[in-house]
Motif scaffolding. Structure first.
Motif, PDB file in Angstrom:
ATOM      1  N   ALA A 182       0.849  -1.327  -0.018  1.00 46.25           N
ATOM      2  CA  ALA A 182       0.265   0.022  -0.077  1.00 46.25           C
ATOM      3  C   ALA A 182       0.824   1.189  -0.063  1.00 46.25           C
ATOM      4  O   ALA A 182       0.680   2.047  -0.678  1.00 46.25           O
ATOM      5  CB  ALA A 182      -0.881   0.003   1.264  1.00 46.25           C
ATOM      6  N   GLN A 183       1.933   1.114   0.921  1.00 48.53           N
ATOM      7  CA  GLN A 183       2.814   2.690   0.897  1.00 48.53           C
ATOM      8  C   GLN A 183       3.470   2.922  -0.365  1.00 48.53           C
ATOM      9  O   GLN A 183       3.591   3.834  -0.902  1.00 48.53           O
ATOM     10  CB  GLN A 183       3.828   2.086   1.891  1.00 48.53           C
ATOM     11  N   ARG A 184       3.682   1.524  -1.002  1.00 52.30           N
ATOM     12  CA  ARG A 184       4.318   1.931  -2.538  1.00 52.30           C
ATOM     13  C   ARG A 184       3.399   2.347  -3.601  1.00 52.30           C
ATOM     14  O   ARG A 184       3.797   2.877  -4.443  1.00 52.30           O
ATOM     15  CB  ARG A 184       5.071   0.228  -3.050  1.00 52.30           C
ATOM     16  N   LEU A 185       2.086   1.939  -3.376  1.00 52.21           N
ATOM     17  CA  LEU A 185       1.226   2.498  -4.321  1.00 52.21           C
ATOM     18  C   LEU A 185       0.629   3.799  -4.003  1.00 52.21           C
ATOM     19  O   LEU A 185       0.285   4.456  -4.859  1.00 52.21           O
ATOM     20  CB  LEU A 185      -0.031   1.531  -4.287  1.00 52.21           C
ATOM     21  N   LEU A 186       0.633   4.268  -2.799  1.00 52.22           N
ATOM     22  CA  LEU A 186       0.078   5.642  -2.306  1.00 52.22           C
ATOM     23  C   LEU A 186       0.940   6.768  -2.956  1.00 52.22           C
ATOM     24  O   LEU A 186       2.509   6.831  -2.850  1.00 52.22           O
ATOM     25  CB  LEU A 186      -0.023   5.650  -1.030  1.00 52.22           C
ATOM     26  N   PRO A 187       0.549   7.743  -3.587  1.00 47.29           N
ATOM     27  CA  PRO A 187       1.357   8.774  -4.231  1.00 47.29           C
ATOM     28  C   PRO A 187       1.743   9.561  -2.924  1.00 47.29           C
ATOM     29  O   PRO A 187       1.349   9.571  -1.891  1.00 47.29           O
ATOM     30  CB  PRO A 187       0.226   9.756  -4.863  1.00 47.29           C
ATOM     31  N   ALA A 188       3.058  10.307  -3.371  1.00 48.88           N
ATOM     32  CA  ALA A 188       3.668  11.025  -2.001  1.00 48.88           C
ATOM     33  C   ALA A 188       2.697  11.952  -1.473  1.00 48.88           C
ATOM     34  O   ALA A 188       1.874  12.541  -2.361  1.00 48.88           O
ATOM     35  CB  ALA A 188       4.879  11.808  -2.493  1.00 48.88           C
ATOM     36  N   GLY A 189       2.591  12.031  -0.100  1.00 47.05           N
ATOM     37  CA  GLY A 189       1.768  13.146   0.700  1.00 47.05           C
ATOM     38  C   GLY A 189       0.280  12.789   0.477  1.00 47.05           C
ATOM     39  O   GLY A 189      -0.542  13.372   1.275  1.00 47.05           O
ATOM     40  N   ALA A 190      -0.220  11.385   0.097  1.00 51.60           N
ATOM     41  CA  ALA A 190      -1.467  10.832   0.100  1.00 51.60           C
ATOM     42  C   ALA A 190      -1.904  10.596   1.205  1.00 51.60           C
ATOM     43  O   ALA A 190      -1.400  10.002   2.187  1.00 51.60           O
ATOM     44  CB  ALA A 190      -1.586   9.833  -1.086  1.00 51.60           C
ATOM     45  N   LEU A 196      -6.216   5.384  -2.637  1.00 52.39           N
ATOM     46  CA  LEU A 196      -5.955   3.873  -2.994  1.00 52.39           C
ATOM     47  C   LEU A 196      -7.188   2.957  -2.330  1.00 52.39           C
ATOM     48  O   LEU A 196      -7.796   3.366  -1.485  1.00 52.39           O
ATOM     49  CB  LEU A 196      -4.674   3.461  -2.116  1.00 52.39           C
ATOM     50  N   CYS A 197      -7.419   2.004  -3.228  1.00 53.54           N
ATOM     51  CA  CYS A 197      -8.375   1.081  -2.828  1.00 53.54           C
ATOM     52  C   CYS A 197      -7.728  -0.214  -2.746  1.00 53.54           C
ATOM     53  O   CYS A 197      -7.043  -0.663  -3.261  1.00 53.54           O
ATOM     54  CB  CYS A 197      -9.471   0.697  -4.006  1.00 53.54           C
ATOM     55  N   ILE A 198      -8.221  -0.865  -1.494  1.00 53.60           N
ATOM     56  CA  ILE A 198      -7.681  -2.091  -1.023  1.00 53.60           C
ATOM     57  C   ILE A 198      -8.869  -3.195  -0.938  1.00 53.60           C
ATOM     58  O   ILE A 198      -9.598  -2.897  -0.219  1.00 53.60           O
ATOM     59  CB  ILE A 198      -6.784  -2.039   0.265  1.00 53.60           C
ATOM     60  N   LEU A 199      -8.737  -4.070  -1.827  1.00 54.91           N
ATOM     61  CA  LEU A 199      -9.687  -5.205  -1.879  1.00 54.91           C
ATOM     62  C   LEU A 199      -9.290  -6.194  -0.773  1.00 54.91           C
ATOM     63  O   LEU A 199      -8.372  -7.013  -0.922  1.00 54.91           O
ATOM     64  CB  LEU A 199      -9.870  -5.692  -3.214  1.00 54.91           C
ATOM     65  N   ARG A 259     -16.381   3.814 -12.720  1.00 55.75           N
ATOM     66  CA  ARG A 259     -17.038   4.477 -11.645  1.00 55.75           C
ATOM     67  C   ARG A 259     -16.285   4.621 -10.514  1.00 55.75           C
ATOM     68  O   ARG A 259     -16.104   5.839  -9.642  1.00 55.75           O
ATOM     69  CB  ARG A 259     -18.295   3.832 -11.394  1.00 55.75           C
ATOM     70  N   LEU A 260     -15.477   3.479 -10.017  1.00 56.50           N
ATOM     71  CA  LEU A 260     -14.603   3.651  -8.917  1.00 56.50           C
ATOM     72  C   LEU A 260     -13.678   4.639  -9.124  1.00 56.50           C
ATOM     73  O   LEU A 260     -13.392   5.522  -8.236  1.00 56.50           O
ATOM     74  CB  LEU A 260     -14.154   2.107  -8.666  1.00 56.50           C
ATOM     75  N   GLY A 261     -13.010   4.596 -10.235  1.00 54.53           N
ATOM     76  CA  GLY A 261     -11.785   5.488 -10.683  1.00 54.53           C
ATOM     77  C   GLY A 261     -12.097   6.996 -10.274  1.00 54.53           C
ATOM     78  O   GLY A 261     -11.642   7.858 -10.046  1.00 54.53           O
ATOM     79  N   ALA A 262     -13.418   6.926 -11.219  1.00 53.25           N
ATOM     80  CA  ALA A 262     -14.137   8.452 -11.446  1.00 53.25           C
ATOM     81  C   ALA A 262     -14.011   9.186  -9.800  1.00 53.25           C
ATOM     82  O   ALA A 262     -14.098  10.270  -9.564  1.00 53.25           O
ATOM     83  CB  ALA A 262     -15.102   8.618 -11.932  1.00 53.25           C
ATOM     84  N   ALA A 263     -14.331   8.171  -8.731  1.00 52.50           N
ATOM     85  CA  ALA A 263     -14.839   8.791  -7.342  1.00 52.50           C
ATOM     86  C   ALA A 263     -13.563   9.031  -6.683  1.00 52.50           C
ATOM     87  O   ALA A 263     -13.200   9.775  -5.713  1.00 52.50           O
ATOM     88  CB  ALA A 263     -15.735   7.529  -6.633  1.00 52.50           C
ATOM     89  N   MET A 264     -12.380   8.477  -6.998  1.00 52.01           N
ATOM     90  CA  MET A 264     -11.064   8.396  -6.334  1.00 52.01           C
ATOM     91  C   MET A 264     -10.263   9.800  -6.617  1.00 52.01           C
ATOM     92  O   MET A 264     -10.368  10.359  -7.864  1.00 52.01           O
ATOM     93  CB  MET A 264     -10.172   7.393  -6.486  1.00 52.01           C
ATOM     94  N   LYS A 265      -9.120   9.991  -5.829  1.00 51.07           N
ATOM     95  CA  LYS A 265      -8.364  11.066  -6.130  1.00 51.07           C
ATOM     96  C   LYS A 265      -7.362  10.658  -7.063  1.00 51.07           C
ATOM     97  O   LYS A 265      -6.819  11.293  -7.974  1.00 51.07           O
ATOM     98  CB  LYS A 265      -7.912  11.697  -4.786  1.00 51.07           C
ATOM     99  N   HIS A 266      -6.742   9.540  -6.732  1.00 52.28           N
ATOM    100  CA  HIS A 266      -5.555   8.832  -7.274  1.00 52.28           C
ATOM    101  C   HIS A 266      -6.034   7.430  -7.757  1.00 52.28           C
ATOM    102  O   HIS A 266      -6.707   6.905  -6.930  1.00 52.28           O
ATOM    103  CB  HIS A 266      -4.348   8.838  -6.624  1.00 52.28           C
TER     104      HIS A 266
END
Ligand code: NAD
Length: 437
Positions: free
Chosen positions: A304-312, A381-384, A398-405
């Motif tokens: 998760a840490q690797r996937l999250l953009p900096a400062g997210a 980030l979404c984690i299933l 729809r999921l992506g449109a709701a997300m910031k990244h």
């Protein structure tokens, strides 16, 4: 028709009691939880289990299934008394038998005629001997009884089918009379030619731990292969499929991901290690399976840490129950993972089709959401986490449109790189590295 008293109306006691009533026996279910019994009398099932409400209602209406808080009432007419209370993991790892022994003492105090007392709870080897002493000591005057062990193999989420069509029934008994009486309860299964394994009590007690620990080892094994696959560019899902096609191995319990959780495998593996210690045998394979499993939430967190953009700062968790079709979050991987995310200062938005009430209690600081799309709103980030069917069929646009990244960590290997990247997501999973080039 056999008259049965089922002590404990949790997942195992209530399902077993309702199914035994459906076999045609007269069953009285007893619980010390007055609220639970009052609810059951009104047809309210205390936990989520598909089909259980209908089965309970049907057998209550047929006057074969009754509920009470009074063990005296439950035992009065019973030929067989099942103990199906909880045996949680104690601090030191072994099974905590206080609830079983409390019931044993109470049974001894109330017993006025011969009964067969059966442990259905998962209990360590030697528990029947201990129970025997507890019952005898509590008896105001000696009354004969026999002990038996009938471990339960049902799985939450499919428990009725598991009980009604088991792979096998295990009955450990100290006398032929007791063994035959317990076997008689399962007579309807003869039609399905269900194997009934008759054995000694110690053997029955150990069969349950051996079975659960073997399943745990299988899961941890494939997770170890997944870790290796990731580092060498191999695909664990293809490896597992090929392994599973070998009839000596079998396809089940070979899914790489977040590992095993719930109320059974984690505590039963720890208990077996402890049983081994007491008996002078190092259960090294089971210990390794536990270690491998316990590291998985940390692996997910690192991913998760690797996937999250900096400062997210916001993560959406899809699913928190330890597996689909249950609201059980006992020892669910979602718990340590949520703790790691919150401790790292991240905001956590969570959703689960049925387990939200349990989770809200455990993690009040997380934001509870009604759907995957609501949870994803503004998330980085979404984690299933739990592969509920509704999370297998997400509308990714729809999921992506709701997300910031658009970032997705698939802890159950439901999706794949090609599909997610086609929708603009960065994607990671367990044991299936991104295709090269
Ligand atoms: P649970 O916690 O859901 O239910 C236990 C019930 O027993 C509770 O309702 C509690 O109030 C009741 N109880 C406790 N003390 C009592 C007493 N003195 N008198 C009457 N009732 C009492 O537990 P569970 O998940 O049903 O598990 C029960 C046992 O079965 C455990 O040993 C477990 O390891 C084993 N098991 C569980 C599963 C599963 O999937 N949950 C599967 C197989 C075996």
């Amino acid at each position: 028709m056999i008259r049965i008293c089922m002590v404990g109306t949790g997942y195992v006691g209530l399902v077993s009691g309702a199914c035994m009533a459906d076999f045609g026996h007269d069953v009285c279910c007893v619980d010390i939880n007055a609220e639970r019994i009052a609810g059951l009398k009104k047809g309210v099932i205390p936990f989520y289990e598909p089909g259980l409400d209908k089965l309970v209602t049907k057998n209550v209406q047929a006057d074969r299934l009754h509920f009470t808080t009074s063990l005296a009432e439950g035992m009065a007419a019973a030929d067989v008394v099942f103990i199906a209370v909880q045996t949680p993991q104690s601090e030191s790892g072994e099974a905590d038998l206080q609830y079983v022994m409390q019931v044993g003492a109470e049974i001894g105090r109330l017993m006025t005629g011969y009964k067969v007392i059966v442990t259905k709870s998962t209990v360590p080897v030697g528990t029947a001997r201990h129970l025997d002493r507890v019952i005898r000591q509590a008896q105001p005057k000696p009354v004969p009884f026999d002990l038996a062990s009938n471990p339960e193999f049902l799985r939450e989420g499919s428990s009725i089918e598991d009980f009604m069509r088991p792979d096998r029934v295990v009955i450990g008994a100290e006398t032929e009379q007791a063994g035959n009486l317990v076997r008689e309860i399962y007579r309807p299964l003869y039609l399905l030619e269900t194997p009934i394994v008759m054995c000694g009590i110690e053997t029955a007690e150990l069969i349950k731990y051996a079975s659960n620990s073997f399943l745990a080892v299988k899961i941890s094994f494939i997770n170890e292969i997944a870790a290796l696959a990731e580092n060498v560019g191999a695909d664990v899902s293809k490896i597992a499929r090929s392994m599973g096609l070998d009839k000596r191995i079998g396809a089940k319990f070979l899914h790489a991901g977040l590992g095993f959780g719930g109320s059974c495998l984690p505590k039963d593996t720890h208990a077996l290690v402890h049983i081994g210690q007491e008996a002078g045998v190092d259960m090294a394979i089971v210990r390794a399976a536990i270690d491998r499993n316990e590291e998985l939430p940390r692996r997910a967190f690192a991913k998760a840490q690797r996937l999250l953009p900096a400062g997210a700062g916001t993560v959406a968790l899809l699913g928190i129950a330890f597996k689909p079709n249950t609201d059980d979050i006992r020892a669910a991987a979602s718990r340590p993972l949520t703790r790691l995310l919150l401790d790292a200062g991240l905001k956590v938005r969570i959703t689960d089709p049925v387990a939200m009430p349990m989770f809200r209690e455990a993690f009040p600081e997380a934001v509870a959401c009604a759907s995957a799309y609501e949870a994803a709103s503004g998330a980085d980030l979404c984690i299933l986490v739990t592969e509920w069917n509704e999370f297998r069929q997400l509308d990714l646009d729809r999921l992506g449109a709701a997300m910031k990244h658009r970032a997705f960590l698939d802890c159950r290997n439901v999706y794949d790189h090609a599909r997610l990247t086609a929708h603009g997501f960065t994607y990671d999973c367990f044991g299936r590295p991104a295709p090269r080039g």
